[in-house]
Design a protein around this motif. Structure first.
Motif, PDB file in Angstrom:
ATOM      1  N   ILE A 118      28.354  14.374 -49.989  1.00 48.33           N
ATOM      2  CA  ILE A 118      29.498  13.576 -50.435  1.00 48.33           C
ATOM      3  C   ILE A 118      29.121  12.131 -50.747  1.00 48.33           C
ATOM      4  CG2 ILE A 118      31.775  12.708 -49.778  1.00 48.33           C
ATOM      5  CD1 ILE A 118      32.116  15.229 -48.072  1.00 48.33           C
ATOM      6  N   ALA A 119      28.343  11.483 -49.884  1.00 50.42           N
ATOM      7  CA  ALA A 119      28.026  10.058 -50.050  1.00 50.42           C
ATOM      8  C   ALA A 119      27.379   9.797 -51.405  1.00 50.42           C
ATOM      9  CB  ALA A 119      27.097   9.602 -48.931  1.00 50.42           C
ATOM     10  N   ASN A 120      27.623   8.599 -51.969  1.00 52.54           N
ATOM     11  CA  ASN A 120      27.036   8.292 -53.280  1.00 52.54           C
ATOM     12  C   ASN A 120      26.658   6.822 -53.441  1.00 52.54           C
ATOM     13  OD1 ASN A 120      29.544   7.107 -53.479  1.00 52.54           O
ATOM     14  ND2 ASN A 120      29.984   7.900 -55.532  1.00 52.54           N
ATOM     15  N   THR A 121      26.661   6.031 -52.356  1.00 49.36           N
ATOM     16  CA  THR A 121      26.332   4.615 -52.478  1.00 49.36           C
ATOM     17  C   THR A 121      24.915   4.331 -51.997  1.00 49.36           C
ATOM     18  OG1 THR A 121      27.056   3.939 -50.260  1.00 49.36           O
ATOM     19  CG2 THR A 121      28.762   4.090 -51.990  1.00 49.36           C
ATOM     20  N   TYR A 122      24.389   3.189 -52.449  1.00 54.33           N
ATOM     21  CA  TYR A 122      23.076   2.755 -51.982  1.00 54.33           C
ATOM     22  C   TYR A 122      23.046   2.670 -50.461  1.00 54.33           C
ATOM     23  CZ  TYR A 122      21.973   1.347 -56.801  1.00 54.33           C
ATOM     24  OH  TYR A 122      21.729   1.336 -58.151  1.00 54.33           O
ATOM     25  N   ARG A 123      24.066   2.101 -49.885  1.00 50.08           N
ATOM     26  CA  ARG A 123      24.099   1.897 -48.438  1.00 50.08           C
ATOM     27  C   ARG A 123      24.093   3.214 -47.679  1.00 50.08           C
ATOM     28  NH1 ARG A 123      28.705  -1.970 -46.370  1.00 50.08           N
ATOM     29  NH2 ARG A 123      27.404  -3.387 -47.623  1.00 50.08           N
ATOM     30  N   ASP A 124      24.812   4.203 -48.174  1.00 51.96           N
ATOM     31  CA  ASP A 124      24.903   5.470 -47.457  1.00 51.96           C
ATOM     32  C   ASP A 124      23.720   6.391 -47.710  1.00 51.96           C
ATOM     33  OD1 ASP A 124      27.337   4.821 -46.286  1.00 51.96           O
ATOM     34  OD2 ASP A 124      28.507   5.688 -47.934  1.00 51.96           O
ATOM     35  N   LEU A 125      23.088   6.287 -48.878  1.00 52.50           N
ATOM     36  CA  LEU A 125      22.067   7.254 -49.257  1.00 52.50           C
ATOM     37  C   LEU A 125      20.636   6.782 -49.044  1.00 52.50           C
ATOM     38  CD1 LEU A 125      23.561   8.760 -52.544  1.00 52.50           C
ATOM     39  CD2 LEU A 125      23.423   9.826 -50.295  1.00 52.50           C
ATOM     40  N   ALA A 126      20.404   5.481 -48.933  1.00 49.01           N
ATOM     41  CA  ALA A 126      19.030   4.977 -48.801  1.00 49.01           C
ATOM     42  C   ALA A 126      18.382   5.493 -47.524  1.00 49.01           C
ATOM     43  CB  ALA A 126      19.026   3.453 -48.808  1.00 49.01           C
ATOM     44  N   LEU A 127      17.149   5.955 -47.652  1.00 51.46           N
ATOM     45  CA  LEU A 127      16.375   6.396 -46.496  1.00 51.46           C
ATOM     46  C   LEU A 127      15.624   5.201 -45.931  1.00 51.46           C
ATOM     47  CD1 LEU A 127      15.001   9.908 -47.422  1.00 51.46           C
ATOM     48  CD2 LEU A 127      15.896   9.256 -45.190  1.00 51.46           C
ATOM     49  N   LEU A 128      16.343   4.408 -45.151  1.00 47.53           N
ATOM     50  CA  LEU A 128      15.816   3.181 -44.567  1.00 47.53           C
ATOM     51  C   LEU A 128      16.350   3.042 -43.145  1.00 47.53           C
ATOM     52  CD1 LEU A 128      16.421   0.671 -47.521  1.00 47.53           C
ATOM     53  CD2 LEU A 128      14.216   1.555 -46.752  1.00 47.53           C
ATOM     54  N   PRO A 129      15.683   2.242 -42.311  1.00 47.94           N
ATOM     55  CA  PRO A 129      16.263   1.950 -40.999  1.00 47.94           C
ATOM     56  C   PRO A 129      17.670   1.377 -41.151  1.00 47.94           C
ATOM     57  CG  PRO A 129      14.008   1.150 -41.137  1.00 47.94           C
ATOM     58  CD  PRO A 129      14.377   1.587 -42.519  1.00 47.94           C
ATOM     59  N   GLU A 170      19.311  -1.046 -39.917  1.00 48.52           N
ATOM     60  CA  GLU A 170      19.519  -2.481 -40.081  1.00 48.52           C
ATOM     61  C   GLU A 170      19.197  -2.944 -41.499  1.00 48.52           C
ATOM     62  OE1 GLU A 170      15.387  -1.908 -38.245  1.00 48.52           O
ATOM     63  OE2 GLU A 170      17.413  -1.063 -38.032  1.00 48.52           O
ATOM     64  N   VAL A 171      18.268  -2.259 -42.174  1.00 43.87           N
ATOM     65  CA  VAL A 171      17.949  -2.584 -43.565  1.00 43.87           C
ATOM     66  C   VAL A 171      18.970  -1.945 -44.504  1.00 43.87           C
ATOM     67  CG1 VAL A 171      16.199  -2.441 -45.378  1.00 43.87           C
ATOM     68  CG2 VAL A 171      15.500  -2.739 -42.990  1.00 43.87           C
TER      69      VAL A 171
END
Length: 310
Positions: A222-233, A235-236
Motif C-alpha cells: 500500500i505505501a507509496n512515499t519516500y518516507r514509508d518505502l525507503a530502506l533506511l534506518p 532516523e534517516v
C-alpha cells in the motif's frame, strides 16, 4: 518438500558450516546433507569474508549432490562481469577495472580476488559455475530471488534467459550496458529497486558512500512515499518527504506463495516483511548472524521458524 532458505554468506564459511550443523545437516560423501530437508541459498556467497573459496565450494558441492538449490546474487553477477572480457572493447572487461569506478569495483571484490586471482584455472572454474545459477526459483509452493520479485521484469527478461532461467554470455554483455532493458531488469532482480531521492536529500550507505538513490521496500502493498518505502534506518527515513515517489517500478506481490530473498543487510531480531515475504540476510558478511528460515509447507510464514548462528 521441506526447505531451509539460507541468507547471504559473503565468505563466512565457518558460520555456514556451523549453521548447517545447527540445522541438522551432516557431511556425507563430500557434501552437507539432511535426511528430510533441502537447503536453498539466496546468493552472495562471495566478497567481504575470510573464506571465499570454501564458502563457494560448500554451496556448490551441496547443489551438485542435490541437497541444495541456489540462485545468483549481485556479487556473483559482478564476479562474472569482472572476469569476462568485453567483446566490443578489446582489452576491457564488462565490469570496469580502471579509474574511480574500477577502484570501487576492485575494493568490493578484493576478498574474492585475493583467493583466486593468482589461480586462473580455479578463478575461471568458479566464474563458470556462477553462470549456472538461475536468477530466481519459482517452485510449486514457494519462490526465491536474491533481491526483488518483480513480475514485470521477469516477463521482460524470461525470453532472453535459458529455459532454466540462467544468463547466457550474450545476456551478460547486454546486462552490463546501462541503457539496455537487460541491465534494468537484472539489476532490479539482483540489487533491488532504487529511486532517485528528491533534491537536497542523500545518505551514507554501509560503506560510507554518499547515496542520492535509495532502495525501496518492494514488498509493501500500500505505501507509496519516500518516507514509508525507503530502506533506511528509521532516523534517516523519517527525514525524507512523505510524498509519492516519482519512479515507482514495483509490481504488487500477489502473495500466492511465500517469497524469500536476501541482500538487504537486516539487523536486530529477525522479522517477517509480511505473511508471505521474508528476508534472510542479517549481515553475516560483517558481524551479524547467518540466518535461515525453516520452511515446512506453511502458506503463512511464522517468525518462530527463523534460525541462526554467529
Amino acid at each position: 518438500m521441506n526447505f531451509d532458505i539460507i541468507g547471504d554468506i559473503h565468505g563466512q564459511a565457518d558460520k555456514l558450516h556451523a549453521l548447517l550443523a545447527h540445522l541438522g545437516y551432516t557431511m556425507r560423501d563430500g557434501a552437507f546433507r539432511h535426511p528430510a530437508r533441502t537447503a536453498i541459498f539466496v546468493g552472495d556467497f562471495i566478497d567481504r569474508g575470510p573464506q571465499q573459496v570454501d564458502s563457494v565450494m560448500t554451496v556448490r558441492r551441496m547443489v551438485d549432490a542435490g541437497s541444495a538449490l541456489a540462485v545468483m546474487g549481485n556479487h556473483e553477477f559482478n564476479a562474472i562481469a569482472w572476469h569476462m572480457e568485453d567483446p566490443e572493447l578489446p582489452g576491457a572487461f564488462l565490469r570496469p577495472r580502471g579509474g574511480a569506478w574500477g577502484e570501487k569495483n576492485q575494493s568490493q571484490h578484493a576478498a574474492f580476488l585475493a583467493e583466486v586471482e593468482h589461480l586462473p584455472d580455479l578463478h575461471r572454474e568458479l566464474v563458470d559455475w556462477f553462470m549456472t545459477l538461475p536468477l530466481w526459483l519459482d517452485l510449486p509452493d514457494l519462490r526465491v530471488v536474491h533481491a526483488c520479485w518483480n513480475d514485470h521484469y521477469m516477463t521482460e527478461l524470461r525470453p532472453h534467459l535459458t529455459s532454466d532461467l540462467r544468463l547466457t554470455r550474450e545476456l551478460m554483455v547486454a546486462a552490463s550496458r546501462e541503457d539496455r532493458m537487460e541491465f534494468r531488469t537484472v539489476e532490479g532482480l539482483t540489487k533491488g529497486l532504487e529511486v532517485h531521492l528528491p533534491d537536497g536529500h542523500s545518505f551514507l550507505d554501509k560503506d560510507r558512500h554518499v547515496r542520492h538513490n535509495v532502495r525501496i521496500r518492494w514488498w509493501e502493498p500500500i505505501a507509496n512515499t519516500y518516507r514509508d518505502l525507503a530502506l533506511l534506518p528509521d532516523e534517516v527515513r523519517q527525514q525524507l518527504p512523505a510524498i509519492a515517489i516519482q519512479d515507482d517500478r514495483r509490481t504488487p506481490y500477489d502473495g500466492a506463495k511465500p517469497v524469500f530473498f536476501g541482500h538487504y543487510w537486516m539487523t536486530g531480531a529477525p522479522a517477517l516483511q509480511s505473511d508471505t515475504a521474508a528476508c534472510v540476510d542479517y549481515s553475516a558478511g560483517k558481524d551479524g548472524p547467518l540466518m535461515a528460515y525453516r520452511w515446512s509447507g506453511e502458506p503463512a510464514l511464522d517468525v518462530r521458524n527463523f534460525a541462526s548462528v554467529g
